[in-house]
Scaffold this motif. Structure first.
Motif, PDB file in Angstrom:
ATOM      1  N   ASP A  16       0.807  -1.223   0.000  1.00  0.00           N
ATOM      2  CA  ASP A  16       0.000   0.000   0.000  1.00  0.00           C
ATOM      3  C   ASP A  16       0.839   1.272   0.000  1.00  0.00           C
ATOM      4  OD1 ASP A  16       0.884  -0.172   2.651  1.00  0.00           O
ATOM      5  OD2 ASP A  16      -0.928   0.796   3.425  1.00  0.00           O
ATOM      6  N   LEU A  19       0.205   4.112  -2.551  1.00  0.00           N
ATOM      7  CA  LEU A  19      -0.760   5.189  -2.378  1.00  0.00           C
ATOM      8  C   LEU A  19      -0.093   6.547  -2.539  1.00  0.00           C
ATOM      9  CD1 LEU A  19      -2.710   3.901   0.770  1.00  0.00           C
ATOM     10  CD2 LEU A  19      -3.611   4.056  -1.561  1.00  0.00           C
ATOM     11  N   LEU A 112       4.034   5.362   6.201  1.00  0.00           N
ATOM     12  CA  LEU A 112       3.220   4.658   5.209  1.00  0.00           C
ATOM     13  C   LEU A 112       4.040   3.490   4.677  1.00  0.00           C
ATOM     14  CD1 LEU A 112       0.662   4.469   3.391  1.00  0.00           C
ATOM     15  CD2 LEU A 112       1.912   5.843   1.707  1.00  0.00           C
ATOM     16  N   LEU A 167      -0.403   6.378   8.237  1.00  0.00           N
ATOM     17  CA  LEU A 167      -1.294   6.694   7.125  1.00  0.00           C
ATOM     18  C   LEU A 167      -1.796   5.455   6.406  1.00  0.00           C
ATOM     19  CD1 LEU A 167       0.667   9.707   5.579  1.00  0.00           C
ATOM     20  CD2 LEU A 167      -1.351   9.788   7.052  1.00  0.00           C
ATOM     21  N   SER A 168      -1.401   4.271   6.873  1.00  0.00           N
ATOM     22  CA  SER A 168      -1.792   3.018   6.226  1.00  0.00           C
ATOM     23  C   SER A 168      -3.300   2.838   6.216  1.00  0.00           C
ATOM     24  CB  SER A 168      -1.142   1.844   6.960  1.00  0.00           C
ATOM     25  OG  SER A 168      -1.670   0.620   6.520  1.00  0.00           O
ATOM     26  N   GLN A 169      -3.776   2.205   5.158  1.00  0.00           N
ATOM     27  CA  GLN A 169      -5.182   1.831   5.070  1.00  0.00           C
ATOM     28  C   GLN A 169      -5.384   0.329   5.248  1.00  0.00           C
ATOM     29  OE1 GLN A 169      -6.888   3.485   1.456  1.00  0.00           O
ATOM     30  NE2 GLN A 169      -6.156   5.545   1.944  1.00  0.00           N
ATOM     31  N   ARG A 179      -4.100   5.977  13.665  1.00  0.00           N
ATOM     32  CA  ARG A 179      -4.353   6.009  12.228  1.00  0.00           C
ATOM     33  C   ARG A 179      -5.057   7.319  11.878  1.00  0.00           C
ATOM     34  NH1 ARG A 179      -4.366   1.117   9.210  1.00  0.00           N
ATOM     35  NH2 ARG A 179      -3.723  -0.603  10.550  1.00  0.00           N
ATOM     36  N   SER A 181      -6.117   9.804   8.142  1.00  0.00           N
ATOM     37  CA  SER A 181      -6.141   9.829   6.685  1.00  0.00           C
ATOM     38  C   SER A 181      -5.201  10.912   6.182  1.00  0.00           C
ATOM     39  CB  SER A 181      -7.561  10.106   6.183  1.00  0.00           C
ATOM     40  OG  SER A 181      -7.926  11.434   6.472  1.00  0.00           O
TER      41      SER A 181
END
Length: 252
Positions: A16, A19, A112, A167-169, A179, A181
């Motif tokens: 990820d 991103l 991230l 910032l990981s999703q 966490r 966004s």
């Protein structure tokens, strides 16, 4: 800077991490890539890599004027100033984070692609470039609890008035950071809110106790090559220290 804040992105190699390709990275004061992550975006400022990183995987010369390579000669002294590799955890996500704390002194440090969870099964990619070695999962006395090491890092960052976010999703992470966004994290109120929450996370008495335990053990390897002296380290005592770091959160 945003709102006068020094904001740093640390970019790892999880799938990820790509991103970042679609983000406006100008919000960050500095963008720090780890190992192969410089390939994700040309908008990086620092590349931190270990001694065993293959030379042919470094970015081609000449670098842009604002870009710098950060090798062991620079990150080892910074890591030592935060207690050394044995206590910090001998993997590049933490090493890079501590280098950022010492060298760049950010107000907000955002990670991230550093969740240290690895996809399994046919066709699954462990890294953005395909299959790679899950370095943090190797048998290593300094990596018995990645979660505890992340708590330690959070504590040291907070002692420098630095807010740390992820910032990981991804649904799972070994980093016990809040966490947020990309859209919301770089605002002054959020930064102060995170710092306030970080203050409430820690039991300062337990933090003092675990830092003293580290000092009493004295597991410092100035060269950074702790694996050359690994036989000297008591695994159970290091595990006890990991449990104490986790208790700094649990007790608060």
């Amino acid at each position: 800077m945003t709102n006068g804040l020094k904001i740093v992105l640390v970019l790892g190699s999880a799938p990820d991490a790509v991103l970042a390709k679609n983000w406006d990275l100008s919000v960050f004061t500095s963008r720090v890539a780890i190992n192969n992550a410089w390939q994700i975006t040309p908008d990086w400022d620092y590349l931190v890599y270990p001694e065993d990183f293959a030379v042919n995987r470094l970015p081609p010369e000449p670098l842009l004027p604002h870009q710098r390579l950060i090798a062991a000669s620079e990150f080892v002294p910074q890591q030592n100033s935060f207690g050394g590799f044995v206590y910090a955890g001998g993997t590049m996500a933490f090493t890079t984070g501590y280098w950022v704390l010492g060298a760049l002194k950010p107000d907000i440090l955002a990670f991230l692609g550093c969740d240290m969870v690895y996809a399994q099964g046919a066709g699954a990619s462990s890294h953005f470039y395909g299959q790679g070695t899950p370095d943090p999962l190797r048998a290593d006395v300094t990596l018995q609890s990645l979660e505890a090491k992340s708590v330690r890092f959070l504590s040291f960052a907070h002692s420098q008035n630095c807010a740390v976010v992820n910032l990981s999703q991804l649904a799972e992470s070994r980093l016990l950071f809040p966490r947020v966004s990309m859209a919301e994290f770089a605002t002054q109120p959020l930064c102060q809110d995170i710092l306030n929450r970080q203050s409430q996370l820690f039991d300062t008495e337990v933090v003092s106790r675990v830092l003293q335990a580290e000092q009493d053990l004295g597991y410092m390897v100035p060269s950074g090559r702790y694996w050359e002296r690994e036989a000297e380290f008591d695994k159970s005592k290091l595990s006890d220290i990991d449990r104490l770091w986790l208790q700094t959160l649990q007790a608060a």
